[in-house]
Design a protein around this motif. Structure first.
Motif, PDB file in Angstrom:
ATOM      1  N   MET A 177       0.973  -1.071  -0.454  1.00  0.00           N
ATOM      2  CA  MET A 177      -0.239   0.086  -0.187  1.00  0.00           C
ATOM      3  C   MET A 177       0.934   1.092   0.316  1.00  0.00           C
ATOM      4  SD  MET A 177      -2.934  -0.161  -0.219  1.00  0.00           S
ATOM      5  CE  MET A 177      -4.706   1.039  -0.007  1.00  0.00           C
ATOM      6  N   GLU A 178       2.468   1.311   0.693  1.00  0.00           N
ATOM      7  CA  GLU A 178       3.248   2.938   1.007  1.00  0.00           C
ATOM      8  C   GLU A 178       3.715   2.638  -0.529  1.00  0.00           C
ATOM      9  OE1 GLU A 178       3.411   5.641   2.334  1.00  0.00           O
ATOM     10  OE2 GLU A 178       2.762   3.979   3.744  1.00  0.00           O
ATOM     11  N   GLY A 179       3.505   1.715  -1.668  1.00  0.00           N
ATOM     12  CA  GLY A 179       3.673   2.311  -3.115  1.00  0.00           C
ATOM     13  C   GLY A 179       3.036   2.424  -4.084  1.00  0.00           C
ATOM     14  N   ILE A 180       1.224   2.513  -3.655  1.00  0.00           N
ATOM     15  CA  ILE A 180       0.525   3.368  -4.046  1.00  0.00           C
ATOM     16  C   ILE A 180       0.743   4.176  -3.407  1.00  0.00           C
ATOM     17  CG2 ILE A 180      -1.218   3.415  -4.276  1.00  0.00           C
ATOM     18  CD1 ILE A 180      -1.274   0.086  -4.414  1.00  0.00           C
ATOM     19  N   LYS A 181       0.512   4.600  -2.530  1.00  0.00           N
ATOM     20  CA  LYS A 181       0.401   5.959  -1.964  1.00  0.00           C
ATOM     21  C   LYS A 181       0.746   7.253  -2.619  1.00  0.00           C
ATOM     22  CE  LYS A 181      -1.994   4.761   2.432  1.00  0.00           C
ATOM     23  NZ  LYS A 181      -1.854   4.962   4.081  1.00  0.00           N
ATOM     24  N   HIS A 182       2.647   6.257  -2.402  1.00  0.00           N
ATOM     25  CA  HIS A 182       3.856   7.176  -3.086  1.00  0.00           C
ATOM     26  C   HIS A 182       3.610   7.456  -4.639  1.00  0.00           C
ATOM     27  CE1 HIS A 182       7.477   8.826  -4.250  1.00  0.00           C
ATOM     28  NE2 HIS A 182       7.665   7.333  -4.459  1.00  0.00           N
ATOM     29  N   ASN A 183       2.720   6.932  -5.187  1.00  0.00           N
ATOM     30  CA  ASN A 183       3.216   6.639  -6.674  1.00  0.00           C
ATOM     31  C   ASN A 183       1.886   8.063  -7.151  1.00  0.00           C
ATOM     32  OD1 ASN A 183       2.905   5.661  -9.716  1.00  0.00           O
ATOM     33  ND2 ASN A 183       0.813   4.952  -9.034  1.00  0.00           N
ATOM     34  N   ARG A 184       0.580   8.233  -6.198  1.00  0.00           N
ATOM     35  CA  ARG A 184      -0.943   8.815  -6.443  1.00  0.00           C
ATOM     36  C   ARG A 184       0.719  10.330  -6.603  1.00  0.00           C
ATOM     37  NH1 ARG A 184      -5.915   8.277  -3.366  1.00  0.00           N
ATOM     38  NH2 ARG A 184      -6.162   6.878  -4.844  1.00  0.00           N
ATOM     39  N   ALA A 185       1.090  10.254  -5.164  1.00  0.00           N
ATOM     40  CA  ALA A 185       1.768  11.730  -4.933  1.00  0.00           C
ATOM     41  C   ALA A 185       2.764  12.160  -5.635  1.00  0.00           C
ATOM     42  CB  ALA A 185       2.694  11.641  -3.289  1.00  0.00           C
TER      43      ALA A 185
ATOM     44  N   ALA B 208       2.203  -6.489  -6.185  1.00  0.00           N
ATOM     45  CA  ALA B 208       2.143  -7.128  -5.138  1.00  0.00           C
ATOM     46  C   ALA B 208       0.796  -7.371  -4.564  1.00  0.00           C
ATOM     47  CB  ALA B 208       3.053  -6.936  -4.375  1.00  0.00           C
ATOM     48  N   HIS B 209       0.231  -6.121  -4.246  1.00  0.00           N
ATOM     49  CA  HIS B 209      -0.785  -5.570  -4.294  1.00  0.00           C
ATOM     50  C   HIS B 209      -1.743  -5.739  -4.225  1.00  0.00           C
ATOM     51  CE1 HIS B 209      -3.293  -3.222  -2.111  1.00  0.00           C
ATOM     52  NE2 HIS B 209      -3.572  -1.909  -2.767  1.00  0.00           N
TER      53      HIS B 209
ATOM     54  N   ARG C 166      11.946   0.575  -9.656  1.00  0.00           N
ATOM     55  CA  ARG C 166      11.600  -1.000 -10.044  1.00  0.00           C
ATOM     56  C   ARG C 166      11.455  -0.989  -8.740  1.00  0.00           C
ATOM     57  NH1 ARG C 166      13.738  -5.245 -12.152  1.00  0.00           N
ATOM     58  NH2 ARG C 166      12.848  -7.274 -11.246  1.00  0.00           N
ATOM     59  N   ARG C 167      11.207  -0.709  -7.369  1.00  0.00           N
ATOM     60  CA  ARG C 167      11.139  -0.808  -6.002  1.00  0.00           C
ATOM     61  C   ARG C 167       9.284  -0.849  -5.837  1.00  0.00           C
ATOM     62  NH1 ARG C 167      14.315   0.750  -0.361  1.00  0.00           N
ATOM     63  NH2 ARG C 167      13.283  -0.373   0.677  1.00  0.00           N
ATOM     64  N   GLU C 168       8.980   0.516  -6.447  1.00  0.00           N
ATOM     65  CA  GLU C 168       7.889   0.743  -5.788  1.00  0.00           C
ATOM     66  C   GLU C 168       7.058  -0.152  -7.314  1.00  0.00           C
ATOM     67  OE1 GLU C 168       5.487   5.024  -6.533  1.00  0.00           O
ATOM     68  OE2 GLU C 168       7.897   4.993  -6.500  1.00  0.00           O
ATOM     69  N   ARG C 169       7.505  -0.701  -8.546  1.00  0.00           N
ATOM     70  CA  ARG C 169       6.563  -1.173  -9.524  1.00  0.00           C
ATOM     71  C   ARG C 169       5.975  -1.975  -8.283  1.00  0.00           C
ATOM     72  NH1 ARG C 169      10.433   0.143 -13.706  1.00  0.00           N
ATOM     73  NH2 ARG C 169      10.905  -1.234 -13.663  1.00  0.00           N
TER      74      ARG C 169
ATOM     75  N   THR D  52       2.812  -3.891 -14.755  1.00  0.00           N
ATOM     76  CA  THR D  52       3.149  -2.854 -14.104  1.00  0.00           C
ATOM     77  C   THR D  52       4.033  -2.031 -15.575  1.00  0.00           C
ATOM     78  OG1 THR D  52       5.031  -4.082 -13.798  1.00  0.00           O
ATOM     79  CG2 THR D  52       4.246  -3.487 -11.834  1.00  0.00           C
ATOM     80  N   PHE D  53       3.526  -2.500 -16.795  1.00  0.00           N
ATOM     81  CA  PHE D  53       3.993  -1.839 -17.785  1.00  0.00           C
ATOM     82  C   PHE D  53       3.704  -0.437 -17.763  1.00  0.00           C
ATOM     83  CE2 PHE D  53       3.658  -1.116 -22.080  1.00  0.00           C
ATOM     84  CZ  PHE D  53       4.693  -1.709 -23.195  1.00  0.00           C
ATOM     85  N   GLY D  54       2.400   0.119 -18.154  1.00  0.00           N
ATOM     86  CA  GLY D  54       2.477   1.139 -17.682  1.00  0.00           C
ATOM     87  C   GLY D  54       3.030   1.715 -17.233  1.00  0.00           C
ATOM     88  N   LEU D  55       3.162   1.697 -15.738  1.00  0.00           N
ATOM     89  CA  LEU D  55       3.962   2.810 -14.786  1.00  0.00           C
ATOM     90  C   LEU D  55       5.225   1.963 -15.292  1.00  0.00           C
ATOM     91  CD1 LEU D  55       2.691   0.506 -11.361  1.00  0.00           C
ATOM     92  CD2 LEU D  55       2.271   2.990 -12.463  1.00  0.00           C
ATOM     93  N   ARG D  56       6.210   1.230 -15.537  1.00  0.00           N
ATOM     94  CA  ARG D  56       7.589   1.381 -15.936  1.00  0.00           C
ATOM     95  C   ARG D  56       7.512   2.610 -17.067  1.00  0.00           C
ATOM     96  NH1 ARG D  56      10.726  -3.781 -18.363  1.00  0.00           N
ATOM     97  NH2 ARG D  56      12.773  -2.004 -18.871  1.00  0.00           N
ATOM     98  N   ALA D  57       6.491   2.821 -17.974  1.00  0.00           N
ATOM     99  CA  ALA D  57       6.418   3.330 -18.925  1.00  0.00           C
ATOM    100  C   ALA D  57       6.653   4.846 -18.608  1.00  0.00           C
ATOM    101  CB  ALA D  57       5.234   2.952 -20.359  1.00  0.00           C
ATOM    102  N   ARG D  58       5.954   5.036 -17.424  1.00  0.00           N
ATOM    103  CA  ARG D  58       6.367   6.297 -16.421  1.00  0.00           C
ATOM    104  C   ARG D  58       7.380   6.242 -16.303  1.00  0.00           C
ATOM    105  NH1 ARG D  58       0.864   5.324 -14.405  1.00  0.00           N
ATOM    106  NH2 ARG D  58       1.977   7.079 -12.477  1.00  0.00           N
ATOM    107  N   GLY D  59       8.216   5.507 -15.729  1.00  0.00           N
ATOM    108  CA  GLY D  59       9.519   6.139 -15.264  1.00  0.00           C
ATOM    109  C   GLY D  59       8.836   5.891 -13.716  1.00  0.00           C
TER     110      GLY D  59
END
Length: 280
Positions: free
Chosen positions: A1-9, A141-142, A133-136, A123-130
């Motif tokens: 969940m922490e990774g997702i919160k960071h991603n949104r911000a 996993a979530h 890796r750890r966050e992806r 995680t393909f779209g997340l990788r394309a947006r930079g």
């Protein structure tokens, strides 16, 4: 969940801010879409006819109607795959001028990359947006836990059943935290048990992300199970809108109960009129 919160911000562009005080997620303003009936032909088909529709942020709207009556054309207009002939389609107060990551699409058939493993598809779209890796990995996993496929993170799509592939395809779109999720009959061809399991998965993901859903279907029970509001489209026109206020989640017993039966009969009446010419 922490990774997702960071991603949104870290990636606020995935959540566009409304402009000019706009509070609606989606608007169709007097939208018409016509197609030529052949190369060089002057004859045209009107697929969407003077449609006006407003959808609130976070609302789950099912667009119900017979096949070939303009539902998917409306979705393609909102996705930005095609442009209206007349009128405007807006997202968060801005005209839609093309595809964007803030409007995720799930098609009738999954579009997984067969040469990528399950977690890599998510995680393909997340990788394309930079996204790092750890966050992806944390996000993958979530979502794998939410769709109950943790054991299959390293599997290839060909090793999954049809229902499992649909779950991965839906998770891949949600992983990008779309503001609007567009779904074009995504459960077509699946049996009753798999469909109902996917309904639960979809509702769980929708509640977590809080996005607006524009869901195309020709299945009345599917609409009653999922929708906050049902929009009936016949011959490219919106002929009826109905709120569905049943509590969630909606088990099969509720969908066959007397209140749902009354709504079903009303919906069937409007759809039936499409083939008798009674709807203007």
């Amino acid at each position: 969940m922490e990774g997702i919160k960071h991603n949104r911000a870290a990636h606020p562009q995935a959540r566009p801010e409304p402009v000019n005080g706009a509070v609606s997620a989606v608007e169709f303003r007097n939208v018409t879409k016509r197609f030529a009936l052949g190369s060089g032909s002057a004859e045209e088909l009107t697929a969407v006819d003077r449609v006006n529709l407003t959808i609130k942020q976070g609302e789950f709207v099912c667009v119900l109607g017979p096949s070939g009556h303009g539902k998917s054309t409306m979705l393609n207009l909102l996705a930005g795959f095609i442009a209206p002939t007349e009128g405007q389609v807006l997202h968060a107060g801005r005209p839609v001028t093309g595809p964007g990551p803030e409007r995720g699409v799930v098609f009738q058939r999954d579009t997984l990359f067969l040469w990528k493993r399950v977690a890599e598809n998510i995680t393909f779209g997340l990788r394309a947006r930079g996204v790092p890796r750890r966050e992806r990995d944390a996000i993958a996993a979530h979502y794998l836990k939410l769709i109950e496929l943790e054991r299959f993170a390293r599997a290839w799509p060909r090793q999954l059943s049809g229902g499992m592939r649909r779950r991965v395809a839906i998770a891949a779109v949600f992983a990008n935290r779309p503001d609007v999720l567009l779904m074009d009959e995504p459960f077509t061809g699946l049996d009753y048990v798999r469909r109902n399991r996917l309904y639960r998965v979809l509702e769980s993901l929708w509640r977590e992300v809080g996005c607006t859903v524009f869901f195309i279907t020709h299945d009345i029970d599917e609409a009653l199970t999922l929708a906050d509001r049902i929009v009936i489209v016949v011959h490219g026109k919106i002929v009826r809108e109905m709120s569905v206020t049943f509590p969630r989640p909606r088990p099969a017993e509720l969908i066959v109960g007397p209140d749902a039966v009354n709504l079903r009969l009303e919906l069937l009446g409007h759809l039936g009129q499409a083939f008798t010419g009674a709807i203007e």
